[in-house]
Design an enzyme around this catalytic site. Structure first.
Site, PDB file in Angstrom:
ATOM      1  N   ASN A  95       5.137 122.076  -1.068  1.00 42.14           N
ATOM      2  CA  ASN A  95       3.872 122.801  -0.888  1.00 42.14           C
ATOM      3  C   ASN A  95       2.895 122.600  -2.039  1.00 42.14           C
ATOM      4  OD1 ASN A  95       2.089 125.252  -0.059  1.00 42.14           O
ATOM      5  ND2 ASN A  95       2.858 125.789  -2.097  1.00 42.14           N
ATOM      6  N   TYR A 160      -7.670 113.335  -2.883  1.00 38.58           N
ATOM      7  CA  TYR A 160      -6.920 114.366  -2.149  1.00 38.58           C
ATOM      8  C   TYR A 160      -6.590 113.872  -0.728  1.00 38.58           C
ATOM      9  CZ  TYR A 160      -5.915 119.064  -0.256  1.00 38.58           C
ATOM     10  OH  TYR A 160      -5.330 120.154   0.336  1.00 38.58           O
ATOM     11  N   LYS A 164      -2.922 113.231   0.881  1.00 40.84           N
ATOM     12  CA  LYS A 164      -2.467 114.012   2.036  1.00 40.84           C
ATOM     13  C   LYS A 164      -2.199 113.114   3.249  1.00 40.84           C
ATOM     14  CE  LYS A 164      -2.418 118.125   0.135  1.00 40.84           C
ATOM     15  NZ  LYS A 164      -1.139 118.854  -0.029  1.00 40.84           N
TER      16      LYS A 164
HETATM   17  N1  LIG Z   1      -5.964 126.526   0.964  1.00 41.80           N
HETATM   18  C1  LIG Z   1      -6.302 125.685   1.906  1.00 41.80           C
HETATM   19  O1  LIG Z   1      -7.290 125.886   2.623  1.00 41.80           O
HETATM   20  C2  LIG Z   1      -5.465 124.472   2.159  1.00 41.80           C
HETATM   21  C3  LIG Z   1      -5.809 123.642   3.228  1.00 41.80           C
HETATM   22  C4  LIG Z   1      -5.051 122.530   3.493  1.00 41.80           C
HETATM   23  C5  LIG Z   1      -3.954 122.245   2.713  1.00 41.80           C
HETATM   24  N2  LIG Z   1      -3.625 123.046   1.677  1.00 41.80           N
HETATM   25  C6  LIG Z   1      -2.456 122.670   0.887  1.00 41.80           C
HETATM   26  O2  LIG Z   1      -1.549 123.763   0.861  1.00 41.80           O
HETATM   27  C7  LIG Z   1      -0.820 123.737  -0.361  1.00 41.80           C
HETATM   28  C8  LIG Z   1      -0.949 125.085  -1.062  1.00 41.80           C
HETATM   29  O3  LIG Z   1      -2.320 125.309  -1.318  1.00 41.80           O
HETATM   30  P1  LIG Z   1      -2.930 126.705  -1.827  1.00 41.80           P
HETATM   31  O4  LIG Z   1      -4.228 126.842  -1.217  1.00 41.80           O
HETATM   32  O5  LIG Z   1      -1.933 127.775  -1.684  1.00 41.80           O
HETATM   33  O6  LIG Z   1      -3.177 126.326  -3.373  1.00 41.80           O
HETATM   34  P2  LIG Z   1      -2.897 127.101  -4.710  1.00 41.80           P
HETATM   35  O7  LIG Z   1      -3.684 126.394  -5.746  1.00 41.80           O
HETATM   36  O8  LIG Z   1      -3.067 128.571  -4.552  1.00 41.80           O
HETATM   37  O9  LIG Z   1      -1.351 126.830  -4.935  1.00 41.80           O
HETATM   38  C9  LIG Z   1      -0.868 125.577  -5.333  1.00 41.80           C
HETATM   39  C10 LIG Z   1       0.476 125.790  -5.985  1.00 41.80           C
HETATM   40  O10 LIG Z   1       0.937 124.520  -6.465  1.00 41.80           O
HETATM   41  C11 LIG Z   1       1.417 124.676  -7.788  1.00 41.80           C
HETATM   42  N3  LIG Z   1       1.277 123.418  -8.528  1.00 41.80           N
HETATM   43  C12 LIG Z   1       0.147 122.720  -8.766  1.00 41.80           C
HETATM   44  N4  LIG Z   1       0.420 121.637  -9.498  1.00 41.80           N
HETATM   45  C13 LIG Z   1       1.764 121.643  -9.714  1.00 41.80           C
HETATM   46  C14 LIG Z   1       2.644 120.779 -10.410  1.00 41.80           C
HETATM   47  N5  LIG Z   1       2.217 119.676 -11.033  1.00 41.80           N
HETATM   48  N6  LIG Z   1       3.962 121.081 -10.423  1.00 41.80           N
HETATM   49  C15 LIG Z   1       4.424 122.189  -9.799  1.00 41.80           C
HETATM   50  N7  LIG Z   1       3.633 123.046  -9.131  1.00 41.80           N
HETATM   51  C16 LIG Z   1       2.317 122.774  -9.099  1.00 41.80           C
HETATM   52  C17 LIG Z   1       0.524 125.771  -8.391  1.00 41.80           C
HETATM   53  O11 LIG Z   1       1.146 126.348  -9.520  1.00 41.80           O
HETATM   54  C18 LIG Z   1       0.404 126.723  -7.201  1.00 41.80           C
HETATM   55  O12 LIG Z   1       1.502 127.600  -7.183  1.00 41.80           O
HETATM   56  C19 LIG Z   1      -1.389 122.581  -1.185  1.00 41.80           C
HETATM   57  O13 LIG Z   1      -0.576 121.436  -1.022  1.00 41.80           O
HETATM   58  C20 LIG Z   1      -2.748 122.363  -0.566  1.00 41.80           C
HETATM   59  O14 LIG Z   1      -3.199 121.045  -0.740  1.00 41.80           O
HETATM   60  C21 LIG Z   1      -4.356 124.156   1.374  1.00 41.80           C
END
Ligand SMILES: NC(=O)c1ccc[n+]([C@@H]2O[C@H](COP(=O)([O-])OP(=O)(O)OC[C@H]3O[C@@H](n4cnc5c(N)ncnc54)[C@H](O)[C@@H]3O)[C@@H](O)[C@H]2O)c1
Length: 252
Positions: A95, A160, A164
């Site tokens: 994730n 990004y 993805k």
């Molecule tokens: N929020 C959205 O709208 C959305 C949409 C599509 C995809 N996503 C994907 O869902 C996933 C979660 O996104 P989110 O919105 O909860 O983001 P977020 O930034 O709240 O959480 C991301 C998490 O990844 C961890 N992280 C980042 N870099 C890291 C590293 N090098 N090593 C270990 N942990 C690391 C962070 O500490 C955090 O806990 C991501 O992969 C994001 O790309 C999110």
């Protein structure tokens, strides 16, 4: 590290970036379904521990594990830690993800590498680290959190989007390799989900996004967690190499 005592029959799920945002919703859903949840975090132990404690207060089992998934050695160490404490990893949810948004003309090599290193290479290193024990036990679920942007591209998001999209090819290739081993590998591709990532976007841009979503609402962490729980289920044994889009119909 903080681990609760669970017996050897308790299934174990490892969620990278599992202490906040979408990852926290996934961790909570797994804990409520009886998994011991190993929560990966990169740098802030206090909020990760507070989150794990909140799962335990609800009756769940959880532990926290520090590691930068951009570092192969950290991925191996985290998996080793979870295996030493709990003896198995049934479900891996890749994730954790980051954005460093810039147009290609302004994007530095390091901007490119930083995002690919975490979002794509991180999933590779974590999957590689858990695979042997999954194959040996004849069971595993790997779920990669991709993005709608990997399907459509995104302005200022070449790094990004590439990372993805790369997860789709990675997922399908690994799914082929382990199809006979009881291990399934799938992707969930969220659309726009209400998290800190969205909070950073200006209101007008959010309104324009909403117009494109047939359901006229942003997704929630629970929407994503439900898709993950479906794929994680042992009964979902005939689904592999697939992408489940959870986006309110934004892209069909
Ligand atoms: N929020 C959205 O709208 C959305 C949409 C599509 C995809 N996503 C994907 O869902 C996933 C979660 O996104 P989110 O919105 O909860 O983001 P977020 O930034 O709240 O959480 C991301 C998490 O990844 C961890 N992280 C980042 N870099 C890291 C590293 N090098 N090593 C270990 N942990 C690391 C962070 O500490 C955090 O806990 C991501 O992969 C994001 O790309 C999110």
């Amino acid at each position: 590290m903080n681990a609760d005592k669970t017996d050897s029959a308790t299934p174990v799920a490892l969620v990278t970036g599992g202490a906040r945002g979408i990852g926290a919703h996934i961790s909570r859903a797994l804990a409520r379904s009886g998994y011991h949840v190993a929560i990966g975090y990169s740098s802030r132990p206090q909020p990760a521990q507070a989150f794990a404690d909140s799962l335990k207060e609800e009756g769940g089992f959880a532990s926290i594990h520090q590691g930068n998934i951009g570092e192969p050695g950290d991925c191996e160490r985290v998996v080793h830690e979870v295996m030493s404490s709990h003896g198995r990893i049934d479900v891996l949810v890749n994730n954790a993800g980051i954005t460093v948004d810039k147009t290609v003309r302004r994007m530095s090599t390091e901007d490119w590498r930083a995002v690919v290193r975490v979002n794509l290479s991180g999933a590779f290193h974590m999957s590689k680290a858990v695979l042997d024990q999954m194959v040996e036990r004849g069971f595993g679920r790997i779920i990669n959190i991709s993005s709608l942007i990997g399907q459509t591209g995104g302005f200022g998001q070449a790094n990004y989007a590439a990372s993805k999209s790369g997860l789709f090819g990675f997922t399908k290739s690994l799914a082929l390799e382990v199809a006979l081993k009881g291990v399934t590998v799938n992707c969930v591709a969220p659309g726009a989900i209400e998290t800190e990532m969205l909070e950073a976007i200006p209101g007008e841009a959010l309104d324009r996004m909403l117009e494109k979503i047939p359901m006229r609402r942003f997704g929630t962490g629970q929407d994503i967690a439900r898709a993950v729980m479906f794929l994680a289920d042992p009964e979902a044994s005939y689904i592999t190499g697939q992408v489940i889009s959870v986006n309110g119909g934004w892209e069909m």
